[in-house]
Structures are given as C-alpha cells and as structure tokens.
Design an enzyme around this catalytic site. Structure first.
Site, PDB file in Angstrom:
ATOM      1  N   LYS A   1       0.935  -1.113  -0.081  1.00 31.27           N
ATOM      2  CA  LYS A   1      -0.063  -0.361  -0.093  1.00 31.27           C
ATOM      3  C   LYS A   1       0.831   1.155   0.073  1.00 31.27           C
ATOM      4  CE  LYS A   1      -4.455   0.645   0.516  1.00 31.27           C
ATOM      5  NZ  LYS A   1      -5.709   0.023   0.146  1.00 31.27           N
TER       6      LYS A   1
HETATM    7  P1  NAD Z   1     -12.798   7.633  -3.072  1.00 35.13           P
HETATM    8  O1  NAD Z   1     -11.865   8.789  -2.778  1.00 35.13           O
HETATM    9  O2  NAD Z   1     -13.447   7.302  -4.158  1.00 35.13           O
HETATM   10  O3  NAD Z   1     -14.111   8.339  -1.725  1.00 35.13           O
HETATM   11  C1  NAD Z   1     -13.832   8.476  -0.342  1.00 35.13           C
HETATM   12  C2  NAD Z   1     -15.078   9.042   0.187  1.00 35.13           C
HETATM   13  O4  NAD Z   1     -14.752   9.138   1.565  1.00 35.13           O
HETATM   14  C3  NAD Z   1     -15.292  10.590  -0.424  1.00 35.13           C
HETATM   15  O5  NAD Z   1     -16.741  10.677  -0.558  1.00 35.13           O
HETATM   16  C4  NAD Z   1     -14.913  11.383   0.821  1.00 35.13           C
HETATM   17  O6  NAD Z   1     -15.524  12.790   0.788  1.00 35.13           O
HETATM   18  C5  NAD Z   1     -15.062  10.776   1.926  1.00 35.13           C
HETATM   19  N1  NAD Z   1     -14.232  10.934   3.056  1.00 35.13           N
HETATM   20  C6  NAD Z   1     -12.964  11.387   3.332  1.00 35.13           C
HETATM   21  N2  NAD Z   1     -12.801  11.662   4.351  1.00 35.13           N
HETATM   22  C7  NAD Z   1     -13.836  11.810   5.110  1.00 35.13           C
HETATM   23  C8  NAD Z   1     -14.113  11.839   6.441  1.00 35.13           C
HETATM   24  N3  NAD Z   1     -13.013  12.340   7.488  1.00 35.13           N
HETATM   25  N4  NAD Z   1     -15.454  11.687   7.033  1.00 35.13           N
HETATM   26  C9  NAD Z   1     -16.361  11.277   6.226  1.00 35.13           C
HETATM   27  N5  NAD Z   1     -16.170  10.904   4.703  1.00 35.13           N
HETATM   28  C10 NAD Z   1     -14.785  11.278   4.368  1.00 35.13           C
HETATM   29  O7  NAD Z   1     -12.282   6.369  -2.066  1.00 35.13           O
HETATM   30  P2  NAD Z   1     -12.681   4.928  -2.194  1.00 35.13           P
HETATM   31  O8  NAD Z   1     -11.936   4.176  -3.419  1.00 35.13           O
HETATM   32  O9  NAD Z   1     -14.328   4.794  -2.289  1.00 35.13           O
HETATM   33  O10 NAD Z   1     -12.218   4.361  -0.838  1.00 35.13           O
HETATM   34  C11 NAD Z   1     -12.856   4.200   0.419  1.00 35.13           C
HETATM   35  C12 NAD Z   1     -12.449   3.135   1.162  1.00 35.13           C
HETATM   36  O11 NAD Z   1     -12.627   2.073   0.658  1.00 35.13           O
HETATM   37  C13 NAD Z   1     -11.047   3.377   1.746  1.00 35.13           C
HETATM   38  O12 NAD Z   1     -10.822   3.036   2.896  1.00 35.13           O
HETATM   39  C14 NAD Z   1     -10.213   2.562   0.868  1.00 35.13           C
HETATM   40  O13 NAD Z   1      -8.981   2.015   1.310  1.00 35.13           O
HETATM   41  C15 NAD Z   1     -11.287   1.449   0.782  1.00 35.13           C
HETATM   42  N6  NAD Z   1     -11.264   0.394  -0.441  1.00 35.13           N
HETATM   43  C16 NAD Z   1     -11.149   0.786  -1.627  1.00 35.13           C
HETATM   44  C17 NAD Z   1     -11.095   0.202  -2.907  1.00 35.13           C
HETATM   45  C18 NAD Z   1     -11.319   0.547  -4.158  1.00 35.13           C
HETATM   46  O14 NAD Z   1     -11.548  -0.363  -5.173  1.00 35.13           O
HETATM   47  N7  NAD Z   1     -11.371   1.655  -4.443  1.00 35.13           N
HETATM   48  C19 NAD Z   1     -11.019  -1.353  -2.498  1.00 35.13           C
HETATM   49  C20 NAD Z   1     -11.065  -1.906  -1.062  1.00 35.13           C
HETATM   50  C21 NAD Z   1     -11.083  -0.842  -0.066  1.00 35.13           C
END
Ligand code: NAD
Length: 433
Positions: free
Chosen positions: A118
């Site tokens: 990561k």
């Molecule tokens: P993204 O950037 O698309 O979205 C993140 C969202 O979280 C946004 O809506 C943002 O406004 C919100 N956010 C940020 N800080 C915040 C806070 N302090 N309080 C509330 N909301 C907040 O990211 P994503 O890809 O959707 O990833 C979200 C989570 O899922 C992360 O923990 C990531 O590690 C995990 N994840 C993502 C994937 C993937 O394929 N993208 C896979 C597995 C896990």
C-alpha cells in the site's frame, strides 16, 4: 422538504494513528488462536520493504513543490505485492504499513496469488489542478521506478485516486521501459480505464462486493434486504456502488456522510440523484435538496439496519460504538472499526463483515484485470460479474462457516484463514538459504 445548512468540511486530520495497533491486535488475536508457528509470526509482524520518496514537481505557478510518497511492501509469500495508492493528508509510513498488512490478509483470504502492499502521497488533492495532479502522479511513478512492476508490485486506486490516476501511471511506467517491452507491462497497475487495458466492471467491483456480502449475510440469517435501511460514510467509489446495488434490491439509504458534511432523510435519499448532485458540487453531498443536515458526531447514531463505513480508517471507535443502532456493519473501508469499538459492538450483538472479506471485490477484480492484460484477453462485464460472484461467495461461506464452527466473530475467522494459507506456504518452502 428541508434545506440543508452549509457545514464546514470535516477535518482531514482523522485519527489515523492507531491503525497499526489495530491491525497488529487483530493479527495477534488470530495468530494466538491458530497457534501460528513462532518463526512465521516473526516474519509476518513486520513489513518486507518500505520505500519513501521525495520528488519535485513544477506547479502551474512556475514554482517547484517537493512531495513525499510512500510504498510499503508487507509480504509476498503468495505472489507479487498488491494494493492501492491513496492521495490524502493523513498518508504516512504508519498508515501505509497498516494498510499494506491488511492487503496481505485480504489477498490471502480471497485465494489470490498476491501479497500485500500500500502507499500514496501525503497531499490534499483538492488543492491542485488536474494538470498538477497529472505531473505529481507521473513523477511519483518515476520515483518509485523498479520498486513497482507487473510481476513485482501492482498498485491500484484508493482514496482520491481513480482510473485516470492509473492511466497516467501505466503510461509513465510503459514509457520508461525499452520499446520492445512496453506493452508487456500494461498490468503494472490495475483499475485502469477500459480504453487503456482496464477491466469492465472494475469501477463497481468493491461496492458490488460489499453489497454481495450483505446479501449473503442476510440469506444466512433468513432476512430480505427489501425495506431495510442503511447509512453510508464516504460517498466515493465504494460507498456509492454499495448504495446503488442495495437500492436496486429494495433497501433505503437514510443518511450519508462525506468529507464535507452529513445528511439524513428517514424517507430515503435517492442514490443516483445524490451522486449527480455531488458530481456537480466538487464531490460534496452538502446542500443536497430533500435531506436535512446532521452534525457529524450523530451520523453513526442514525436508526438503521445496516451501516457501511466506506471512507477512512478508525471511524468507529469506543466513542460512537455504544450508540450504533445498526445490526450489521459491512466494512467497505479498510480498518474503519478499531479494536475497542469492536468489543463493544460484539457485546451489543452487532455483526461485522470485516474489511478483508467485505471489500475484497476490488482486489479480486484487479486480479481479473491483471490476468486479462497478462494473457492478452478482453473480458466482458458478464464474465467479470459471474466470476466475481463466485469468488466472493466462496470467501464468504468459508469465513461464515469457520466463525460458526469455532463460535468466533467473522473478523477473527477471516484472519485465521488468511494467516494459515501464508503459514502453509512458508512451511512448504522453508526459509532461504
Ligand atoms: P474515494 O476517494 O472514491 O471516496 C472517499 C469518500 O470518503 C469521499 O466521499 C470522501 O468525501 C469521503 N471522506 C473522506 N474523508 C472523510 C471523513 N473524514 N469523513 C467522512 N467521509 C470522508 O475512495 P474509495 O476508493 O471509495 O475508498 C474508500 C475506502 O474504501 C477506503 O478506506 C479504501 O481503502 C477502501 N477500499 C477501496 C477500494 C477501491 O477499489 N477503491 C477497494 C478496497 C477498499
């Protein structure tokens, strides 16, 4: 209908400190239960490689800014390191270590031929123009150089990175290879746009996987999702797609929180209307018509059946856990529930589908994209969905059945299965030399 009051952006200084302690506690508790070989425990409790790069980028103003980027490679006993790159002010070495470890357990649990890694850059991307972000991404890729590679370490999107970020990365990486090798390196990153070697359906895979896990859990508990209420923290890639599929199944979204604020409507918030609204408002859900504003602290207290944390780590803590009304927490984010909160939730009879199982749809689809590029194939959306459903179901059943048999929570069960697979690989192969 009530109009929202404008709220300040939630502090980006989320207490990410402690993610490392959480992942280590989760690991140690499962390792004790399976009586993990002590030598293998020594190997797994530490990361293999930690790369920190400082690199200069010219800004639109003509000034040069120096950025700090990280890539942590935890373990590769089962295959190349795999895991996302995050652009966020809270990215640091500790966060990257914890997130890399979770990736090792996640890929192992899913039965993939990968290890865990990561990384990311410590920036608030909203402060930079698109062309600055492109130059930052390209220069970061160049700085990582041979520390990543299609058979060595394969990044993917995470918080604040997306298919466009991956397109810049693959282009930069391929451009720095000798001409005859360029196209053979397309699988250096996954989560690319479909026009650049990306996989149909990779965009929705994580959220879809979260939805599938909720559906599998409901089926085991002889419940229907129709009419169930849910809340989502984080309305990005994972949060939106999980909400989309739940709504299709007849469930109702009653509260959402993102980095800018929190909104609620007990009669339901239409999922696509909210997405379109946030797209038109620089990614913010604030002021969405047809919902009322809620203060951030009360988000987790909202009455609902299902709670989906899909933003950052350490969001569910001992402070809010006692007030959670949901009966099921489906972890879209990595590490959203800390270990103290988990004790409280379990005592209160709240079930948790743990991150390493619940959000594995993304890395499973990334594996399909990697295979597609490696084999020179083009998969259809149908191919992807059929294979994803099957893999997610196998993982869910494994974890659910193990938890039932051993009378333990699903997280401990998932960790036990994941660690045992890696232990087996080490025992079979031995330790070099
Ligand atoms: P993204 O950037 O698309 O979205 C993140 C969202 O979280 C946004 O809506 C943002 O406004 C919100 N956010 C940020 N800080 C915040 C806070 N302090 N309080 C509330 N909301 C907040 O990211 P994503 O890809 O959707 O990833 C979200 C989570 O899922 C992360 O923990 C990531 O590690 C995990 N994840 C993502 C994937 C993937 O394929 N993208 C896979 C597995 C896990």
């Amino acid at each position: 209908m009530t109009t929202l009051t404008k709220v300040k952006k939630t502090s980006s200084k989320v207490p990410l400190k402690g993610m490392m302690e959480n992942v280590m506690e989760q690991f140690n508790s499962a390792a004790d239960r399976i009586d993990l070989n002590p030598n293998i425990r020594k190997i797994l409790k530490i990361t293999n490689n930690e790369i920190v790069v400082h690199f200069p980028v010219r800004m639109d103003s003509g000034e040069v800014e120096v950025f700090t980027g990280y890539r942590v490679q935890h373990n590769n006993a089962l295959g190349p390191y795999k895991g996302g790159l995050r652009y966020h002010p809270t990215v640091d070495i500790d966060a990257a270590r914890a997130l890399a470890m979770w990736m090792t357990w996640k890929t192992s649990l899913a039965g993939l031929p990968y290890g865990g890694g990561k990384g990311g850059i410590q920036i608030d991307p909203s402060l930079y123009s698109q062309s600055e972000l492109e130059r930052i991404t390209r220069r970061f890729t160049f700085a990582l150089a041979d520390n990543i590679g299609p058979e060595h370490d394969i990044p993917a999107p995470d918080v604040n990175t997306n298919a466009q970020t991956m397109a810049w990365m693959v282009d930069t990486y391929m451009s720095t290879r000798p001409p005859a090798e360029r196209t053979a390196n397309q699988h250096v990153v996954t989560g690319k746009p479909t026009g650049s070697g990306g996989l149909e359906g990779r965009d929705r895979a994580t959220g879809y996987g979260v939805f599938l896990n909720i559906k599998f859990w409901a089926a085991r508990n002889e419940e229907s999702l129709k009419g169930k209420t849910f809340i989502v923290q984080g309305y990005g890639n994972v949060g939106y797609w999980a909400a989309y599929f739940l709504e299709q199944e007849g469930a109702k979204m009653v509260a959402v929180q993102d980095a800018f604020g929190t909104i609620q409507n007990t009669n339901g918030i239409p999922v696509d209307d909210l997405l379109n609204y946030s797209k038109a408002n620089r990614g913010s859900i604030v002021d969405f018509p047809g919902a009322v504003v809620l203060d951030s602290a009360s988000f987790y207290e909202t009455a609902c059946d299902i709670c989906i944390p899909a933003a950052l780590g350490n969001q569910i803590t001992s402070e809010n856990a006692p007030y959670i009304k949901a009966r099921l927490i489906a972890e879209g984010a990595n590490g959203p529930t800390n270990t103290e909160a988990e004790v409280i939730l379990i005592e209160n009879g709240v079930a948790i589908i743990p991150d390493i199982l619940c959000n594995a749809g993304g890395v499973i689809a990334s594996y399909f994209e990697w295979l597609q590029n490696r084999n020179g194939e083009v998969w259809t959306l149908e191919d992807v969905i059929v294979k994803l459903d099957k893999k997610m179901k196998t993982s869910f059943d494994k974890v659910y059945d193990f938890a039932q048999k051993e009378q333990i929570d699903m997280r401990t069960a998932a960790f036990c299965i994941a660690i045992q697979r890696i232990e087996k690989a080490y025992i079979e192969r031995g330790i070099f030399p």
